[in-house]
Motif scaffolding. Structure first.
Motif, PDB file in Angstrom:
ATOM      1  N   GLU A 135       0.826  -1.209   0.000  1.00  0.00           N
ATOM      2  CA  GLU A 135       0.000   0.000   0.000  1.00  0.00           C
ATOM      3  C   GLU A 135       0.866   1.267   0.000  1.00  0.00           C
ATOM      4  O   GLU A 135       0.696   2.165  -0.815  1.00  0.00           O
ATOM      5  N   ARG A 144      -5.230 -13.585  -3.699  1.00  0.00           N
ATOM      6  CA  ARG A 144      -5.592 -13.657  -2.276  1.00  0.00           C
ATOM      7  C   ARG A 144      -6.484 -14.857  -1.970  1.00  0.00           C
ATOM      8  O   ARG A 144      -6.511 -15.341  -0.843  1.00  0.00           O
ATOM      9  N   TYR A 184      -9.743  -9.408  -1.112  1.00  0.00           N
ATOM     10  CA  TYR A 184      -9.164 -10.380  -0.180  1.00  0.00           C
ATOM     11  C   TYR A 184      -9.825 -11.751  -0.268  1.00  0.00           C
ATOM     12  O   TYR A 184      -9.220 -12.744   0.094  1.00  0.00           O
ATOM     13  N   LEU A 227     -10.355  -5.081   0.981  1.00  0.00           N
ATOM     14  CA  LEU A 227      -9.676  -4.500   2.140  1.00  0.00           C
ATOM     15  C   LEU A 227     -10.583  -3.568   2.916  1.00  0.00           C
ATOM     16  O   LEU A 227     -10.496  -3.459   4.142  1.00  0.00           O
ATOM     17  N   ARG A 263     -11.107 -11.386   5.500  1.00  0.00           N
ATOM     18  CA  ARG A 263     -10.039 -12.386   5.477  1.00  0.00           C
ATOM     19  C   ARG A 263     -10.565 -13.799   5.228  1.00  0.00           C
ATOM     20  O   ARG A 263      -9.792 -14.695   4.930  1.00  0.00           O
ATOM     21  N   TYR A 268      -8.653 -15.463  10.500  1.00  0.00           N
ATOM     22  CA  TYR A 268      -8.210 -15.689   9.126  1.00  0.00           C
ATOM     23  C   TYR A 268      -8.961 -16.828   8.444  1.00  0.00           C
ATOM     24  O   TYR A 268      -8.791 -17.027   7.246  1.00  0.00           O
ATOM     25  N   TYR A 303      -3.283 -19.036  10.431  1.00  0.00           N
ATOM     26  CA  TYR A 303      -3.494 -18.267   9.206  1.00  0.00           C
ATOM     27  C   TYR A 303      -4.589 -18.868   8.321  1.00  0.00           C
ATOM     28  O   TYR A 303      -4.990 -18.249   7.338  1.00  0.00           O
TER      29      TYR A 303
END
Lengths: 423, 582
Positions: free
Chosen positions: A298, B346, B388, B404, B442, B498, B541
């Protein structure tokens, strides 16, 4: 009356110095003193300018100037070739990569400091912090030498928040930075509403008359500075067009991007074009303890294009050869990737980029090991960098500032210049 | 690379499974199986086939099917390891026999050497006797010559005696030389024989270790055979339903880099994973062996399985490439790799019918691909920041994508028009201090019946760059698109989620993630606070649900993949087996 700034002796305080000091402070009642030698130095190096791009919080060297793809510390990002054969930088800087022939990389910095404030002090003064004393920061220090004697403009301007008068230290407010927060002109540069130019002229004449009467029989530094500050502020107001960034054509703004940092870069270019000696831009923030890669994508995605455009524009205008450009921050970031996919503070092995005046474009000096955890060749610190900056703009870093009869080294005498990147 | 798999097994008497009555309704086995059958393709990043390749009797529940399959695999594994242990034992016996034989040969050599030495002594004595006989005969000859002068016969006889004695000496001398040669040969033989025991003994130690390792591997696995038998028995008695309160660790796979993504294969035999090493990994959950392939040039954090038993998996790398893989027992083969996005991929997901693949990337785009040939079907533009996540609705008629900024867009499958936006902005914040956006969608999950959508991430961020915020799941009513709940852990916790999944029956949600520590949280759909939390050794994750609907896998920063069992507890004693090294 003595003034507690560099030199400080009454015989060294000329009226012109009063004027400059007052103007530099934009109306402050203090001023900066200069020696005759300093004033002479100003004249000989008057064409040199300096721009610092401050990447606040500590940009990652691995995501900028010293990528290590494919290693346990390299992260997910790749390295890309640049305009200099054999020199690769992070894929996050594709526009900057095309300007690499104007830039040199210093890849072996070890400042051994992981604290934001102390790291910033080292990088902005070239000295390690000492209790109870501050060296002049890079802007005031270089402006004190490079600022043309007759300039109506401040010598040191920050085109972002964070300008502090303490940066001038013993050089005094004459060289203290002026902040243009959010791209605004200096405060009160426009006449108050309802006050015409003619009324303002009459007002200033009255003030001058009264000041002159007050000074009769009690003339001294403060009274001259007080009076001169108004004169110089008037001179600055006369050049207020410099700060009118709204007049920049839309297409020009598009080239830099219409975000804050793009505007800062465009303002920096305009200030340099108009003779301001030192400009500092700040891009925030890189303190990426969490999600280092997301945030660097970013942030550097915003930084890359306007910075590269700035370099390209200065080169095209013939200004880059006389303008030293430094891209730096307080420290780098840990090679180890933490549990938040972040990188922490790391002063042991990191990098900066410099270019322009006195710098050999395309040069690379210093080397870190395979995964970037240690410097293995040409280790340097803040002292080396300041020697290099001074030399790059034609100044002697081995000379000292004199303050209260004591010498203060401009650059750490235990270090020397990084000659490998000097032109 | 160094890999380890640790199995944690529970043994002991079978205890009747507890029937859960979530939301006051006991779910019957048939309904559970039917629900589970359609639950697999509903998660973001993963549209694995509802139908696994494991043989299933008509009407048998999915859980029972996998329990039966587990028992078969563990039986097979115990048999294999038993054979290995037997081979190792035979090898050790052989090595020990070699040592015994060498030592016996050494004794024979010793005796031969002693015999040869005795022969030399005897020959020496014989030679000395013969020499004395010669001397005596010479004395006789001398006396004869003096005392019997002219007696030619006597003189001749005395000379003959001397000649005879000389011949005896000559023979004795030769015999002694032969005896000495024989002794030298025996000594030489002894040297070689004496070396032999030491030589063969070197084979004993590795053979002993190999046997011990084989015995241990067998011993480690045997409890799992027992457990899987008890598990099957328990499931046969009482249809199992996942019980968050019963969550326990059952298996740990150790890698040498932090793990970023994980997906069970459709058969429940293996676990695919991506890590901070650019490689695509698969570990067999029964043999504990891993296979690894390097095709991507960057980290691999997006993964989805195509329906069916073929073992086709798609992976998306941070370099923007999308790869189709076939996974066999011994190798991972990259079938096709395309440049899918500029920057990170992603998320990857597959349509319920397995014909379409959707990807989300840092280029602000969602792209739809043909699952069969990799051609681009549609590029969906509209997001203004990194996308994402992406997921297909169970009906196959809609696709959702989240970015995002917490913007969730719904796209109509086929026309590919944007039909509406859902508000997930609670998962985003612009941090004015750091001047950066933080958060994002996420993870996505649809409930099996398609009535709910869950989007997960972080909320209430107080420090973007230190990751200080609260893990959060936003629950939407799909029909209205309205936000129903903003779910958070019951107890204070800093971090992000996540991975999120609905239970097969859709009666609870599970999210995994963390910050300074790791955690899994369970929410009932009517509550905003979690009713169950499980601590993890580090941040997770990713999260995936086993095709049996009873087990979860998490990919952790601490370089492990961990599998947790949510089936009702039927074991009394829990023991942990040490790791087996691949």
């Amino acid at each position: 009356m003595r003034c507690n700034y560099a030199c400080g002796t009454a015989e060294h305080l000329s009226r012109r110095t009063f004027l400059q000091g007052a103007a530099g402070a934009l109306g402050a009642l203090s001023f900066g003193g200069m020696t005759t030698a300093q004033a002479a130095q100003q004249l000989t190096s008057a064409q040199k300018r300096v721009v610092v791009f401050w990447l606040s919080g500590g940009v990652s060297q691995l995501e900028t100037w010293d990528p290590k793809p494919g290693t346990d510390t390299g992260g997910p990002l790749q390295a890309i070739p640049t305009s200099v054969p054999g020199v690769h930088i992070s894929e996050l800087l594709p526009f900057t990569a095309q300007q690499m022939h104007h830039l040199a990389l210093v890849r072996g910095i070890n400042t051994a400091e992981d604290d934001h404030g102390k790291g910033a002090y080292i990088m902005l003064t070239g000295h390690r912090p000492q209790p109870g004393f501050e060296y002049p920061y890079i802007g005031p220090a270089l402006a004190s030498h490079l600022m043309p004697a007759d300039s109506p403009l401040p010598g040191c301007i920050h085109v972002a928040d964070g300008a502090s008068a303490r940066e001038a230290s013993f050089l005094g407010p004459r060289f203290a930075p002026v902040g243009l927060a959010a791209g605004s002109p200096p405060n009160n540069i426009n006449l108050p509403g309802g006050l015409s130019a003619e009324q303002d002229s009459r007002r200033r004449a009255l003030r001058s008359k009264l000041s002159g009467r007050f000074a009769q029989g009690r003339r001294q530094a403060e009274t001259e500075a007080y009076s001169a500050s108004y004169d110089q502020a008037a001179a600055l107001i006369a050049r207020k067009d410099i700060f009118d960034f709204s007049s920049i054509p839309d297409a020009e703004q598009e080239r830099y991007g219409k975000h804050d940092f793009g505007k800062q870069c465009l303002m920096a270019r305009k200030l340099i074009e108009n003779g301001v000696t030192f400009v500092k831009t700040t891009h925030s923030n890189y303190d990426t303890h969490s999600e280092n890669f997301n945030f660097h994508i970013e942030q550097l995605g915003e930084f890359d294009r306007p910075f590269a455009t700035f370099i390209s524009d200065l080169a095209e205008r013939g200004l880059l050869a006389s303008t030293l450009v430094i891209v730096m921050c307080e420290f780098g970031r840990t090679p180890r990737i933490n549990h938040l996919v972040g990188r922490d503070h790391w002063g042991k092995a990191w990098s900066i980029a410099v270019g322009g005046a006195g710098i050999q474009g395309g040069a690379v000096v210093g080397k870190t090991n395979d995964n970037g955890t240690a410097v293995v060749d040409r280790e340097v610190n803040g002292g080396h960098l300041f020697h290099t900056y001074y030399r790059a703009v034609g100044l002697d870093p081995t000379k000292a500032f004199w303050h209260e009869g004591r010498p203060f080294h401009k650059a750490d005498p235990k270090a020397d210049a990084i000659t490998e990147i000097l032109a | 690379m160094n890999y380890q798999v640790q199995l944690t097994v529970a043994t002991g008497p079978c205890v009747a499974a507890r029937r859960r009555t979530a939301r006051g309704t006991a779910l019957c086995l048939v309904a559970f199986a039917a629900t589970l059958a359609v639950s697999r393709p509903l998660h973001s990043d993963d549209a694995a086939a509802p139908q696994a390749a494991v043989t299933q009797a008509a009407g048998e529940s999915v859980a029972l099917k996998f329990a039966r399959h587990d028992l078969a695999r563990w039986t097979e594994q115990v048999k294999r390891l038993g054979e290995t242990a037997a081979v190792a034992a035979a090898a050790l016996d052989s090595a020990n026999k070699g040592v015994a034989d060498a030592k016996a040969a050494q004794a024979v050599g010793d005796k031969a050497l002693a015999d040869a030495a005795s022969a030399v002594t005897a020959a020496e004595q014989a030679k000395a006797g013969a020499a004395k006989a010669v001397a005596d005969s010479l004395e006789v000859l001398k006396k004869t010559a003096i005392e019997k002068q002219g007696d030619q016969a006597a003189l001749t006889a005395a000379n003959a005696g001397v000649d005879a004695a000389a011949k005896v000496v000559e023979a004795a001398t030769k015999q002694l030389a032969d005896a000495i040669d024989a002794r030298k040969q025996a000594e030489s033989n002894k040297v070689a024989i004496d070396k032999k025991p030491a030589e063969v003994e070197t084979a004993v130690k590795p053979a002993t270790e190999a046997k011990a390792a084989a015995d241990k591997a067998l011993a480690d696995v045997q409890p799992f055979l027992t457990l899987s038998g008890e598990r099957l028995t328990a499931f046969e008695k009482t249809p199992p339903l996942p019980d968050p309160a019963a969550t326990r660790l059952v298996q740990t796979i150790t890698h040498d880099r932090p793990l970023l993504a994980c997906r069970f294969d459709a058969n429940g035999d293996g676990l695919f994973a991506g890590a901070e090493d650019n490689a695509f990994h698969r570990w067999d959950l029964f043999t504990t062996s891993g296979i690894h392939s390097q095709v991507h040039k960057s980290w691999l954090g997006a993964m989805a399985c195509l329906p069916g038993p073929a073992g086709t998996v798609l992976t998306g790398g941070h370099e923007g490439k999308l790869t189709w893989w076939t996974a066999a027992d011994s190798a991972l083969s990259a079938v096709r790799t395309i440049d899918a996005h500029k920057g990170y991929i992603r998320a990857v997901t597959v349509s319920p019918d397995g014909t379409l693949v959707a990807t989300a990337g840092n280029d602000h785009l969602v792209k739809v691909w043909s699952a069969t040939d990799g051609t681009l079907v549609k590029e969906l533009a509209g997001h203004t920041r990194h996308v994402y996540n992406v997921a297909f609705h169970p009906s196959g008629t809609a696709l959702v994508s989240g970015d995002l900024l917490g913007v969730i867009k719904q796209w109509a499958v086929g026309p590919w028009t944007e039909t509406r936006e859902l508000d997930g902005k609670v998962l985003w914040k612009y941090d004015t201090g750091f001047k950066a956006d933080v958060g994002g969608v996420r993870s996505f999950a649809f409930s099996a019946d398609g009535t709910h959508l869950a989007a997960a991430g972080i909320t209430d961020v107080s420090n973007a760059f230190a990751g200080i915020g609260t893990p959060c799941v936003v629950l939407f009513d799909w029909e209205s698109g309205k936000q129903l709940k903003v779910m958070k852990p019951k107890d204070a916790f800093q971090g992000s989620i996540y991975g999120v999944r609905f239970s097969p029956a859709g009666d609870f949600l599970v999210g995994a993630g963390g910050g300074g520590a790791g955690g899994m949280w369970f929410w009932k759909l009517d509550d905003e606070k979690s009713f169950q939390a499980i601590g993890l050794p580090s941040v997770a994750y990713d999260l995936d649900l086993h095709p049996d609907g009873l087990r979860l896998a998490v990919a952790l920063f601490d370089k492990t993949l961990r599998i947790y069992d949510l089936s009702p507890k039927f074991e009394a004693v829990q023991v942990s087996a040490p790791p087996a090294t691949k």
